[in-house]
Design an enzyme around this catalytic site. Structure first.
Site, mmCIF file in Angstrom:
data_model
loop_
_atom_site.group_PDB
_atom_site.id
_atom_site.type_symbol
_atom_site.label_atom_id
_atom_site.label_comp_id
_atom_site.label_asym_id
_atom_site.label_seq_id
_atom_site.Cartn_x
_atom_site.Cartn_y
_atom_site.Cartn_z
ATOM 1 N N ASP A 82 78.854 37.355 40.608
ATOM 2 C CA ASP A 82 79.317 37.062 41.963
ATOM 3 C C ASP A 82 80.548 37.930 42.268
ATOM 4 O O ASP A 82 81.439 38.070 41.421
ATOM 5 C CB ASP A 82 79.676 35.565 42.042
ATOM 6 C CG ASP A 82 79.906 35.084 43.471
ATOM 7 O OD1 ASP A 82 79.356 35.709 44.394
ATOM 8 O OD2 ASP A 82 80.633 34.085 43.648
ATOM 9 N N ASN A 234 76.080 29.859 48.276
ATOM 10 C CA ASN A 234 77.147 29.856 47.281
ATOM 11 C C ASN A 234 78.077 28.680 47.549
ATOM 12 O O ASN A 234 78.684 28.590 48.629
ATOM 13 C CB ASN A 234 77.959 31.154 47.381
ATOM 14 C CG ASN A 234 77.237 32.346 46.775
ATOM 15 O OD1 ASN A 234 76.015 32.410 46.795
ATOM 16 N ND2 ASN A 234 78.003 33.266 46.237
ATOM 17 N N THR A 237 83.949 25.883 45.558
ATOM 18 C CA THR A 237 85.202 25.132 45.720
ATOM 19 C C THR A 237 84.959 23.620 45.688
ATOM 20 O O THR A 237 85.744 22.873 45.098
ATOM 21 C CB THR A 237 85.881 25.534 47.055
ATOM 22 O OG1 THR A 237 86.050 26.949 47.049
ATOM 23 C CG2 THR A 237 87.229 24.877 47.212
#
Ligand SMILES: [Zn+2]
Length: 287
Positions: A82, A234, A237
């Site tokens: 990533d 994605n 967090t």
């Protein structure tokens, strides 16, 4: 099953209209938990390590352990780099065993982004590695904007259709990350995504689309984004927040917990969050 290419997986999700959960492992246990969640949900998954997490989980050292785990898994899994930020890191990463990479040239002018991606295409073709590119710019924590108070959405940096078309025809990437109003890290404000733009991009290009910075989005946002063409989501967090909160709660409740028990409880909470998202993204049962 086990290891599959990003290209094959996202073509399936594009055709069947579900979103594939993609997240970063920051410890070895985290990698195990991502795989376990996918197996329990009979869902494909994309296990990633972002370049800025290499200090926590170094793929050069850890890939020889992670890859056999992926190969033994009962569901299709992509091992993806990533946000590789430069040519050298991305090139090296292909030899660490990632079978898919994001080169993030979104901070550069389009022509430079294209030029570097074309260079990477040569080695990715030889090695059978899939390529993700980013056109427009998804801002936030991964782009060096460490001060969350300054976080803002710059609609000038949203993906432009003509740029996406030029980028794809020049680079032939397998997946394209788009900027439509999401942000890396925690949103400080209510997200307001540009779905119209997303639909227009999806109508104009044939490659599967990717959404970054999605941790603050509602279930409705996810479903709408998938219906407008998003295939890879994605989500990172939100998992770190769950782990932090669970750690605090557990330690406050009983400070005699051993670290081993604590680790197990925290990772279980991360797994549950991943499974919840797989249900929302519609990937449950698609393995
Ligand atoms: Zn990202």
């Amino acid at each position: 099953m086990s290891i599959v290419t990003l290209k094959d997986l996202l073509n399936d999700s594009k055709q069947k209209k579900y979103g594939v959960f993609a997240t970063n492992a920051f410890t070895f246990e985290m990698a195990e938990v991502v795989i376990a969640a996918a197996e329990e949900k009979k869902s494909p998954v994309i296990l990633m390590i972002a370049e800025d997490l290499f200090e926590h989980l170094n793929p050069e050292k850890i890939s020889p352990s992670i890859i056999p785990m992926i190969r033994k898994a009962k569901v299709p899994i992509v091992f993806h780099l990533d946000h590789g930020m430069d040519f050298e890191t991305v090139s090296k990463s292909m030899y660490y065993g990632f079978n898919s990479v994001l080169y993030d040239g979104s901070r550069y002018p389009l022509k430079q982004n294209i030029k570097i991606m074309k260079k990477l295409r040569k080695s990715s073709n030889q090695l059978g590695v899939s390529l993700e590119g980013e056109v427009g710019h998804v801002g936030g924590l991964e782009s060096g904007e460490r001060d969350i108070e300054k976080q803002h959405i710059d609609s000038d940096k949203y993906t432009k259709i003509e740029d996406a078309l030029e980028f794809i025809s020049e680079t032939r990437v397998d997946a394209l990350a788009v900027a439509i109003g999401t942000i890396h890290g925690n949103f400080r404000f209510k997200p307001d995504l540009d779905f119209k733009r997303l639909e227009e991009i999806n109508d104009a290009v044939d490659v599967p689309l990717v959404l970054h910075g999605s941790s603050g989005l509602s279930d409705q946002d996810f479903k709408r984004a998938i219906s407008c063409g998003i295939t890879k989501i994605n989500y990172f967090t939100g998992l770190v927040s769950v782990a932090t909160k669970k750690t605090r709660e557990t330690v406050c409740k009983n400070d005699s917990f051993s670290y081993l028990t604590l680790n197990k409880i925290v990772m279980e909470s991360v797994k549950e969050k991943i499974k919840e998202k797989m249900d929302i993204f519609g990937s449950t049962g698609k393995a």
